[in-house]
Motif scaffolding. Structure first.
Motif, PDB file in Angstrom:
ATOM      1  N   THR A  51     -13.255   9.689 -11.230  1.00 28.50           N
ATOM      2  CA  THR A  51     -13.575   8.483 -11.995  1.00 28.50           C
ATOM      3  C   THR A  51     -15.028   8.100 -11.793  1.00 28.50           C
ATOM      4  OG1 THR A  51     -13.010   6.954 -10.192  1.00 28.50           O
ATOM      5  CG2 THR A  51     -11.203   7.699 -11.623  1.00 28.50           C
ATOM      6  N   PRO A  52     -15.624   7.399 -12.763  1.00 28.10           N
ATOM      7  CA  PRO A  52     -17.006   6.918 -12.596  1.00 28.10           C
ATOM      8  C   PRO A  52     -17.185   6.067 -11.350  1.00 28.10           C
ATOM      9  CG  PRO A  52     -16.337   6.739 -14.882  1.00 28.10           C
ATOM     10  CD  PRO A  52     -15.108   7.109 -14.114  1.00 28.10           C
ATOM     11  N   ALA A  53     -16.172   5.269 -11.018  1.00 23.43           N
ATOM     12  CA  ALA A  53     -16.281   4.411  -9.831  1.00 23.43           C
ATOM     13  C   ALA A  53     -16.383   5.237  -8.560  1.00 23.43           C
ATOM     14  CB  ALA A  53     -15.071   3.474  -9.759  1.00 23.43           C
ATOM     15  N   GLU A  54     -15.603   6.328  -8.485  1.00 20.60           N
ATOM     16  CA  GLU A  54     -15.674   7.185  -7.298  1.00 20.60           C
ATOM     17  C   GLU A  54     -17.021   7.874  -7.198  1.00 20.60           C
ATOM     18  OE1 GLU A  54     -11.017   8.523  -6.619  1.00 20.60           O
ATOM     19  OE2 GLU A  54     -12.277   9.642  -8.037  1.00 20.60           O
ATOM     20  N   ARG A  55     -17.551   8.307  -8.343  1.00 22.48           N
ATOM     21  CA  ARG A  55     -18.860   8.970  -8.316  1.00 22.48           C
ATOM     22  C   ARG A  55     -19.965   7.982  -7.971  1.00 22.48           C
ATOM     23  NH1 ARG A  55     -16.381  11.731 -12.754  1.00 22.48           N
ATOM     24  NH2 ARG A  55     -17.405  10.422 -14.313  1.00 22.48           N
ATOM     25  N   ALA A  56     -19.873   6.767  -8.488  1.00 23.98           N
ATOM     26  CA  ALA A  56     -20.868   5.755  -8.137  1.00 23.98           C
ATOM     27  C   ALA A  56     -20.805   5.412  -6.648  1.00 23.98           C
ATOM     28  CB  ALA A  56     -20.655   4.496  -8.973  1.00 23.98           C
ATOM     29  N   GLY A  57     -19.594   5.412  -6.087  1.00 27.05           N
ATOM     30  CA  GLY A  57     -19.460   5.160  -4.656  1.00 27.05           C
ATOM     31  C   GLY A  57     -20.092   6.270  -3.834  1.00 27.05           C
ATOM     32  N   LEU A  58     -19.971   7.510  -4.291  1.00 29.33           N
ATOM     33  CA  LEU A  58     -20.610   8.631  -3.603  1.00 29.33           C
ATOM     34  C   LEU A  58     -22.124   8.466  -3.589  1.00 29.33           C
ATOM     35  CD1 LEU A  58     -20.608  11.488  -2.340  1.00 29.33           C
ATOM     36  CD2 LEU A  58     -20.612  12.400  -4.668  1.00 29.33           C
ATOM     37  N   VAL A  59     -22.683   8.063  -4.726  1.00 28.67           N
ATOM     38  CA  VAL A  59     -24.130   7.870  -4.806  1.00 28.67           C
ATOM     39  C   VAL A  59     -24.578   6.795  -3.832  1.00 28.67           C
ATOM     40  CG1 VAL A  59     -26.020   7.138  -6.295  1.00 28.67           C
ATOM     41  CG2 VAL A  59     -24.258   8.673  -7.192  1.00 28.67           C
ATOM     42  N   ARG A  60     -23.835   5.710  -3.761  1.00 27.71           N
ATOM     43  CA  ARG A  60     -24.198   4.625  -2.835  1.00 27.71           C
ATOM     44  C   ARG A  60     -24.136   5.092  -1.387  1.00 27.71           C
ATOM     45  NH1 ARG A  60     -21.053   1.621  -6.522  1.00 27.71           N
ATOM     46  NH2 ARG A  60     -19.246   1.783  -5.121  1.00 27.71           N
ATOM     47  N   GLN A  61     -23.127   5.885  -1.063  1.00 32.82           N
ATOM     48  CA  GLN A  61     -23.020   6.370   0.310  1.00 32.82           C
ATOM     49  C   GLN A  61     -24.164   7.321   0.662  1.00 32.82           C
ATOM     50  OE1 GLN A  61     -18.925   7.805  -0.098  1.00 32.82           O
ATOM     51  NE2 GLN A  61     -18.344   6.469   1.604  1.00 32.82           N
ATOM     52  N   MET A  62     -24.561   8.155  -0.298  1.00 33.49           N
ATOM     53  CA  MET A  62     -25.638   9.107  -0.034  1.00 33.49           C
ATOM     54  C   MET A  62     -26.958   8.405   0.208  1.00 33.49           C
ATOM     55  SD  MET A  62     -24.674  12.169   0.269  1.00 33.49           S
ATOM     56  CE  MET A  62     -26.340  12.803   0.262  1.00 33.49           C
ATOM     57  N   GLU A  63     -27.141   7.238  -0.379  1.00 31.57           N
ATOM     58  CA  GLU A  63     -28.404   6.519  -0.203  1.00 31.57           C
ATOM     59  C   GLU A  63     -28.626   6.104   1.242  1.00 31.57           C
ATOM     60  OE1 GLU A  63     -28.077   3.319  -2.959  1.00 31.57           O
ATOM     61  OE2 GLU A  63     -28.677   4.527  -4.705  1.00 31.57           O
ATOM     62  N   THR A  64     -27.548   5.985   2.014  1.00 36.65           N
ATOM     63  CA  THR A  64     -27.670   5.558   3.412  1.00 36.65           C
ATOM     64  C   THR A  64     -27.351   6.670   4.398  1.00 36.65           C
ATOM     65  OG1 THR A  64     -25.364   4.767   3.413  1.00 36.65           O
ATOM     66  CG2 THR A  64     -27.069   3.183   2.787  1.00 36.65           C
ATOM     67  N   ASN A  65     -27.094   7.877   3.909  1.00 30.87           N
ATOM     68  CA  ASN A  65     -26.702   8.986   4.779  1.00 30.87           C
ATOM     69  C   ASN A  65     -27.843   9.998   4.843  1.00 30.87           C
ATOM     70  OD1 ASN A  65     -25.384  11.167   6.077  1.00 30.87           O
ATOM     71  ND2 ASN A  65     -23.414  10.463   5.294  1.00 30.87           N
ATOM     72  N   SER A  66     -28.762   9.789   5.774  1.00 31.88           N
ATOM     73  CA  SER A  66     -29.950  10.634   5.848  1.00 31.88           C
ATOM     74  C   SER A  66     -29.632  12.060   6.272  1.00 31.88           C
ATOM     75  CB  SER A  66     -30.972  10.019   6.816  1.00 31.88           C
ATOM     76  OG  SER A  66     -30.426   9.902   8.111  1.00 31.88           O
ATOM     77  N   SER A  67     -28.581  12.239   7.083  1.00 26.21           N
ATOM     78  CA  SER A  67     -28.258  13.588   7.545  1.00 26.21           C
ATOM     79  C   SER A  67     -27.789  14.469   6.399  1.00 26.21           C
ATOM     80  CB  SER A  67     -27.184  13.522   8.631  1.00 26.21           C
ATOM     81  OG  SER A  67     -26.004  12.899   8.150  1.00 26.21           O
ATOM     82  N   LEU A  68     -26.979  13.927   5.483  1.00 25.32           N
ATOM     83  CA  LEU A  68     -26.541  14.712   4.339  1.00 25.32           C
ATOM     84  C   LEU A  68     -27.664  14.909   3.335  1.00 25.32           C
ATOM     85  CD1 LEU A  68     -22.874  13.700   3.492  1.00 25.32           C
ATOM     86  CD2 LEU A  68     -23.735  15.819   4.441  1.00 25.32           C
ATOM     87  N   ARG A  69     -28.553  13.945   3.211  1.00 25.84           N
ATOM     88  CA  ARG A  69     -29.711  14.154   2.329  1.00 25.84           C
ATOM     89  C   ARG A  69     -30.561  15.304   2.826  1.00 25.84           C
ATOM     90  NH1 ARG A  69     -30.535   8.561   2.540  1.00 25.84           N
ATOM     91  NH2 ARG A  69     -32.480   8.891   3.686  1.00 25.84           N
ATOM     92  N   ALA A  70     -30.687  15.435   4.147  1.00 22.76           N
ATOM     93  CA  ALA A  70     -31.447  16.558   4.692  1.00 22.76           C
ATOM     94  C   ALA A  70     -30.787  17.886   4.339  1.00 22.76           C
ATOM     95  CB  ALA A  70     -31.571  16.421   6.206  1.00 22.76           C
ATOM     96  N   MET A  71     -29.478  17.894   4.208  1.00 21.93           N
ATOM     97  CA  MET A  71     -28.754  19.126   3.942  1.00 21.93           C
ATOM     98  C   MET A  71     -28.795  19.495   2.461  1.00 21.93           C
ATOM     99  SD  MET A  71     -24.756  19.971   4.772  1.00 21.93           S
ATOM    100  CE  MET A  71     -24.019  21.539   4.297  1.00 21.93           C
ATOM    101  N   VAL A  72     -28.542  18.530   1.569  1.00 24.98           N
ATOM    102  CA  VAL A  72     -28.407  18.843   0.143  1.00 24.98           C
ATOM    103  C   VAL A  72     -29.356  18.065  -0.745  1.00 24.98           C
ATOM    104  CG1 VAL A  72     -26.014  19.599   0.312  1.00 24.98           C
ATOM    105  CG2 VAL A  72     -26.503  17.187  -0.075  1.00 24.98           C
ATOM    106  N   GLY A  73     -30.154  17.150  -0.187  1.00 24.10           N
ATOM    107  CA  GLY A  73     -31.100  16.405  -0.998  1.00 24.10           C
ATOM    108  C   GLY A  73     -30.524  15.103  -1.530  1.00 24.10           C
ATOM    109  N   PRO A  74     -31.370  14.267  -2.116  1.00 24.24           N
ATOM    110  CA  PRO A  74     -30.905  13.001  -2.682  1.00 24.24           C
ATOM    111  C   PRO A  74     -30.191  13.223  -4.010  1.00 24.24           C
ATOM    112  CG  PRO A  74     -33.245  13.261  -3.081  1.00 24.24           C
ATOM    113  CD  PRO A  74     -32.825  14.431  -2.240  1.00 24.24           C
ATOM    114  N   VAL A  75     -29.340  12.272  -4.381  1.00 24.93           N
ATOM    115  CA  VAL A  75     -28.627  12.345  -5.644  1.00 24.93           C
ATOM    116  C   VAL A  75     -29.238  11.313  -6.591  1.00 24.93           C
ATOM    117  CG1 VAL A  75     -26.831  10.775  -4.764  1.00 24.93           C
ATOM    118  CG2 VAL A  75     -26.372  12.214  -6.755  1.00 24.93           C
ATOM    119  N   PHE A  76     -29.504  11.738  -7.841  1.00 30.11           N
ATOM    120  CA  PHE A  76     -30.225  10.891  -8.784  1.00 30.11           C
ATOM    121  C   PHE A  76     -29.352  10.362  -9.918  1.00 30.11           C
ATOM    122  CE2 PHE A  76     -33.510  13.872  -7.140  1.00 30.11           C
ATOM    123  CZ  PHE A  76     -34.285  12.932  -6.481  1.00 30.11           C
TER     124      PHE A  76
END
Length: 532
Positions: A56-81
């Motif tokens: 659902t769009p809500a689940e995907r939007a929640g993933l984006v919000r979580q990635m904004e504060t998860n620096s370790s996963l951003r280092a692994m796969v990059g930021p989500v736009f």
């Protein structure tokens, strides 16, 4: 690149390019398609996987919000736009697809330039009607063909998510591949050894990944200077499916043209077989007085690079374990995928097991590359002077195989130490989980030994076996493929550690299979003619 060569010597400089290109594609008729298939399937399978995880769009939007504060996963796969399936696909696999395209490109270019010179085949080719820059041009064109096919498959496969985003991602992946193809072309002019050329270009790729990871961990929008220094950072900042920045393609194209011009200029300033950084000659005595010592000298640089890479990977993955577990824990579908990869234990243990399993799959690439060093020594004619002395075939092969199989144990041990440092807990179980991957790694290496010993002309097919194992282990759990398919891979039979119970039966069977494969390969090597 061709236009540059023409301006610096006319069409005579490129005479025979077409023939050499066809020959290069024929020689790589197995490696290139397998590598492209693995990369393309990894990308094209992701939209369906993500739809199952975040429907659902809500689940995907929640993933984006979580990635904004998860620096370790951003280092692994990059930021989500963006939160569309296309944007999440580009985020999840774009960097890794670009890295795989880069590895394929550097292997192709080095093989058809420095490898050919080192083996002496280029000297024979150059005695015919072949231009001075024909081999370099053919190698770059072969890499361009491979990257173009990959771009076409990605664009066509993701067109349903949006044509513009699919085109941007396909061109970005191919662009990164060509950046490292031209980088390999430069390094091939500087070094006298194909092995060193591959190692140095791979080190540049590793540096690019580290710079991007450091930049992405610091910012959530890809704006860090460190990110922009890396070609992999350019790929993510192309932003497929998230307001494409088409001008970023100009950076990739500019780097390809500039590096290609440098490679052509260097190629015109050296003699065939020479380099700007020549290898220091020396007598085969002392530390080089035995076949085993020679094998160590030939492979120590590669082993050092892999060791450092696995140690750092363990530290990075260990450090992101808690953050990744928190992110996955909010999604039942993601939890199930991690548990299929890492077992039914607690989520943290399952995540550790899945990451360790992925490193085990990558270690299989090391053992294949190291075993096939035997094949390279034989086909290049360098094995003959060694075997002409009081050195038997088995003794000669044993030196390389000890490094191949023992090196696999070393890099997995270092990966375990890295996990222990990054995670800070469960040192013993994590080390055991890394070492339990070895029987499966050795089975893949045993297949390479068997092919080299019994069917030397088909030895390169070992890369196809390693690629198939990597594809099954990497993509299979996400696609929820049947258990029978996962069991095709030797990794599918290993106990899921840490967290799961240790099962000695499968470990013993896989070890026995590896021993039998190696024994069969050595028996074939002992009986057959060399270089046939």
């Amino acid at each position: 690149m061709t236009a540059f060569a023409v301006r610096h010597g006319g069409s005579r400089q490129l005479a025979g390019t077409g023939t050499l290109l066809r020959f290069a594609l024929r020689r790589d008729r197995l490696m290139i398609p397998v590598w492209i298939a693995v990369t393309a399937l990894m990308v094209l399978s992701m939209p369906g996987t993500l739809e199952g995880l975040y429907g659902t769009p809500a689940e995907r939007a929640g993933l984006v919000r979580q990635m904004e504060t998860n620096s370790s996963l951003r280092a692994m796969v990059g930021p989500v736009f963006g939160d569309s399936l296309g944007a999440l696909t580009a985020w999840r696999v774009g960097i890794y697809a670009g890295a795989l395209a880069a590895v394929l490109s550097l292997l192709v270019v080095v093989r058809h330039t420095r490898d050919e010179e080192e083996s002496g085949r280029q000297e024979l080719v150059a005695s015919g009607t072949v231009g001075r820059r024909a081999s370099l041009t053919a190698a770059l064109l072969a890499a361009a063909v491979a990257n173009a096919v990959l771009a076409l498959l990605v664009t066509a496969g993701l067109a349903g998510q949006g044509g513009a985003g699919a085109l941007a991602l396909g061109l970005g992946i191919a662009g990164v591949g060509m950046v490292f193809a031209t980088a390999a072309a430069i390094v091939a002019q500087l070094t006298e050894s194909a092995r060193l050329a591959r190692g140095l270009t791979a080190a540049v790729l590793g540096t690019a990944f580290v710079l991007r990871a450091a930049g992405d961990s610091a910012t959530d929008d890809g704006a860090s200077v460190l990110t922009w220094v890396s070609p992999l950072g350019w790929l993510e900042n192309l932003r497929p499916y998230a307001g494409e920045r088409w001008w970023v393609l100009a950076l990739l194209a500019g780097a390809v043209v500039l590096q290609g011009a440098v490679a052509y200029a260097l190629a015109g300033r050296r003699d065939l077989g020479m380099s700007f950084l020549p290898t220091r000659p020396g007598p085969a005595s002392g530390r080089l007085g035995t076949a085993s010592a020679l094998a160590w000298r030939l492979q120590r640089g590669g082993l050092l690079g892999w060791s450092i890479g696995f140690l750092l990977a363990g530290v990075v993955y260990g450090g992101m374990t808690e953050g990744a577990a928190d992110l996955v824990g909010d999604n039942d579908n993601a939890r199930r995928i991690v548990e299929r990869m890492g077992g039914q234990s607690g989520l943290t243990d399952a995540f550790l097991a899945s990451m360790i399993g992925m490193l085990g799959l990558v270690a299989a690439l090391w053992v294949v590359a190291s075993v096939l060093r035997l094949h390279g020594e034989e086909t290049s004619g360098r094995a003959e002077p060694v075997l002409a002395n009081a050195v038997g075939r088995l003794r000669w092969a044993a030196g390389h195989l000890v490094i191949a199989f023992g090196g696999a144990a070393l890099i997995m041990l270092l990966a375990g130490l890295g996990f222990a440092v990054g995670y800070g807990r469960q040192t013993g179980p994590v080390l055991a989980a890394c070492l339990v991957q070895l029987p499966a790694v050795w089975v893949v290496g045993g297949v390479a030994v068997l092919l080299h010993g019994v069917l030397p002309r088909a030895a390169v097919a070992a890369w196809g076996v390693a690629g198939a194992v990597l594809l099954i282990g990497w993509v299979g759990p996400a696609l929820d493929v049947p258990r029978a398919v996962l069991d095709v891979s030797p990794f599918g039979h290993l106990p899921k550690l840490p967290g799961g119970s240790m099962e000695w039966g499968p470990v013993a069977v896989l070890t026995g299979v590896a021993v039998a494969l190696v024994a069969g390969g050595l028996a074939g090597l002992r009986r057959r003619d060399m270089s046939t």
